[in-house]
Design an enzyme around this catalytic site. Structure first.
Site, PDB file in Angstrom:
ATOM      1  CG  ASN A 232      -2.014   1.062   1.107  1.00 25.48           C
ATOM      2  OD1 ASN A 232      -2.413   1.426  -0.001  1.00 25.48           O
ATOM      3  ND2 ASN A 232      -2.463   1.561   2.231  1.00 25.48           N
TER       4      ASN A 232
ATOM      5  NE  ARG B 205       3.917   7.138   3.727  1.00 26.29           N
ATOM      6  CZ  ARG B 205       3.332   6.125   4.350  1.00 26.29           C
ATOM      7  NH1 ARG B 205       2.957   5.057   3.639  1.00 26.29           N
ATOM      8  NH2 ARG B 205       3.104   6.157   5.645  1.00 26.29           N
TER       9      ARG B 205
ATOM     10  NE  ARG C 107       3.380   0.149   4.480  1.00 27.46           N
ATOM     11  CZ  ARG C 107       2.641   1.236   4.681  1.00 27.46           C
ATOM     12  NH1 ARG C 107       2.770   1.943   5.790  1.00 27.46           N
ATOM     13  NH2 ARG C 107       1.762   1.626   3.767  1.00 27.46           N
TER      14      ARG C 107
ATOM     15  CE  LYS D 232       3.380  -6.474  -3.691  1.00 30.57           C
ATOM     16  NZ  LYS D 232       4.237  -5.359  -3.203  1.00 30.57           N
TER      17      LYS D 232
ATOM     18  N   PRO E  64       6.118 -11.861  -9.351  1.00 29.11           N
ATOM     19  CG  PRO E  64       7.568 -10.461  -8.219  1.00 29.11           C
ATOM     20  CD  PRO E  64       7.458 -11.287  -9.459  1.00 29.11           C
TER      21      PRO E  64
ATOM     22  CG  ASP F 168       1.772  -4.910  -8.754  1.00 29.49           C
ATOM     23  OD1 ASP F 168       1.563  -5.244  -9.943  1.00 29.49           O
ATOM     24  OD2 ASP F 168       2.482  -3.944  -8.442  1.00 29.49           O
TER      25      ASP F 168
ATOM     26  CG  HIS G 121       0.540  -1.144 -11.176  1.00 23.28           C
ATOM     27  ND1 HIS G 121      -0.170  -0.067 -11.644  1.00 23.28           N
ATOM     28  CD2 HIS G 121       0.891  -0.831  -9.907  1.00 23.28           C
ATOM     29  CE1 HIS G 121      -0.236   0.872 -10.715  1.00 23.28           C
ATOM     30  NE2 HIS G 121       0.400   0.426  -9.642  1.00 23.28           N
TER      31      HIS G 121
ATOM     32  CD  GLN H 245       6.448  -8.997 -13.069  1.00 21.02           C
ATOM     33  OE1 GLN H 245       7.585  -9.023 -12.626  1.00 21.02           O
ATOM     34  NE2 GLN H 245       5.449  -8.412 -12.458  1.00 21.02           N
TER      35      GLN H 245
ATOM     36  CG  PHE I 253       6.335  -3.126 -12.740  1.00 19.13           C
ATOM     37  CD1 PHE I 253       5.022  -2.977 -12.345  1.00 19.13           C
ATOM     38  CD2 PHE I 253       7.309  -2.390 -12.088  1.00 19.13           C
ATOM     39  CE1 PHE I 253       4.669  -2.112 -11.310  1.00 19.13           C
ATOM     40  CE2 PHE I 253       6.977  -1.517 -11.059  1.00 19.13           C
ATOM     41  CZ  PHE I 253       5.656  -1.383 -10.666  1.00 19.13           C
TER      42      PHE I 253
END
Length: 431
Positions: free
Chosen positions: A218, A223, A274, A318, A335, A337, A339, A385, A389
């Site tokens: 998230n 960040r 987290r 993931k 992985p 996600d 996207h 992959q 991405f």
């Protein structure tokens, strides 16, 4: 007869004396030679150490951009310990301080100092600063190759350093051959390859990679980078000071993240939920053997390593696959996600004929998409992959979107607050 016996005894004594002296001289001579050889080896070793070992090593690697593009690789969301320097120059002073300089180029000063200057004949302006292990890496890429300067906490030889460079960027794999193979398997990859050359899969430290991707849930790249910086400043060891950046720290050890007040400190730093994941998983890993246990997962099969990771607090499919792919040498790990899921639905419908896929990512959809990419790209599907991405990342950035925004991923069943999104609608890919 007596005379004869006396002569024989005297002759024997003389022979024994001669032999004694002979062996004594021989042993003495061998000792002198041995001592001489030891002194010579000691001198050679001392000279070699003075010539090859250093805390700061600079050099050049002739690597073309098609084989390694720093911009594409370091900005692709794999590692969060790299920053662009925006054409700043840096000087290193006794391994304790690094300060900016208005000039360019490098020159050796006294007392082990390395100073940057404006010498046009030695024009180096560093592009990237990163932390790998307990070393600071300064990199600059040109059409001819990559200049580097590494500031380490311990003396290191040039050969060892370049071996680490090769290992970190996986330079043993010839990227042009991989691109050719993936392009022959997939038309879309073939179209994207020309504008996305040189994207390499980093081989990261498992401990750093694990906790970095716990922070990725998230979140976005900017960040995450800020959070990892705070994590290292609070729990890592100081390597050097960089002005105007400040102190640079190594990534914290598993032991450091098991201190009693870790979770509280992380919450104060803005880690949110987290913080609990990091503190809990660090304790779990320590009980299993610490960093050595994580490193040993490199030797286990992909499915076993993935299953063991999923037992840890805060690790969902993931995150487990990111760790397997980027630090545990499981290059077939893919992985998935939101996207990657949208890329699959948009661009790979022909490979998903007859599959019932939810409009949002579910456990079943995750497996179908990951297997599809593995069937398409082969044993290094995860690397291929990553390039898809990164291409999506660039396109989104050019459209002024937020490409790195990630929906919260699922974690293991021991954390019911983070489950997969609802399976309300279903997409049927026509056969």
């Amino acid at each position: 007869r007596v005379h004869g016996d006396c002569c024989w005894v005297l002759e024997a004594l003389m022979l024994r004396t001669w032999r004694y002296r002979y062996y004594r001289y021989l042993i003495t001579g061998m000792t002198v030679v041995r001592q001489f050889k030891t002194e010579i080896m000691s001198v050679n070793k001392s000279q070699s150490s003075g010539r090859e070992m250093n805390n700061n090593i600079s050099g050049f690697l002739p690597i073309i951009k098609d084989e390694l593009c720093l911009e594409s690789t370091l900005a692709s969301g794999q590692s969060f310990r790299w920053r662009r320097l925006n054409a700043l120059c840096y000087s290193v002073v006794n391994n304790n301080n690094i300060s900016t300089s208005a000039g360019t180029g490098t020159s050796a000063g006294t007392n082990g100092m390395i100073l940057l200057n404006s010498n046009k004949s030695n024009n180096i302006v560093w592009d990237w600063l990163g932390v790998v292990g307990k070393s600071i890496w300064l990199l600059r890429q040109s059409d001819d190759g990559i200049d580097y300067s590494v500031i380490a906490t311990q003396s290191i030889s040039q050969d060892v350093l370049e071996r680490e460079f090769i290992d970190y960027f996986r330079l043993d794999n010839k990227l042009s051959q991989l691109y050719e193979e993936w392009s022959s398997r997939d038309e879309l990859f073939n179209r994207l390859a020309g504008s996305n050359q040189g994207v390499r899969l980093l081989r990261q430290d498992p401990t750093e990679n694990f906790f970095s991707f716990i922070c990725s849930q998230n979140n976005n790249i900017t960040r995450i980078t800020s959070m990892i910086d705070g994590l290292c400043r609070t729990f890592g060891d100081r390597i050097a000071t960089v002005e105007p950046i400040g102190d640079i720290h190594s990534f914290p050890s598993v032991v450091a993240l098991t201190e009693p007040d870790v979770e509280k400190k992380l919450r104060d730093l803005g880690f949110g939920y987290r913080a609990s994941y990091i503190a809990s998983s660090a304790n779990q890993i320590l009980l299993k053997g610490g960093s050595d246990w994580l490193n040993a997962l490199r030797l286990k099969p992909y499915e076993e390593s993935r299953s063991l990771l999923l037992e840890l607090k805060g690790v969902g499919p993931k995150v487990a696959d990111c760790i397997c792919l980027m630090s545990l040498d499981k290059l077939s790990a893919v992985p998935v996600d939101t996207h990657v899921y949208q890329i699959a639905l948009r661009d790979y419908k022909s490979y998903l004929k007859g599959s019932k896929l939810a409009s949002s990512l579910t456990d079943r959809s995750y497996i179908i998409i990951a297997n599809m990419f593995r069937d398409l790209f082969g044993p290094m599907a995860g690397w291929a992959q990553c390039i898809l991405f990164y291409s999506e990342l660039k396109t989104s950035q050019m459209n002024n979107n937020k490409p790195t925004k990630r929906k919260r991923e699922s974690v293991n069943s021991n954390d019911s607050s983070s489950q997969l999104v609802s399976k309300k609608s279903v997409i049927l890919i026509d056969s």
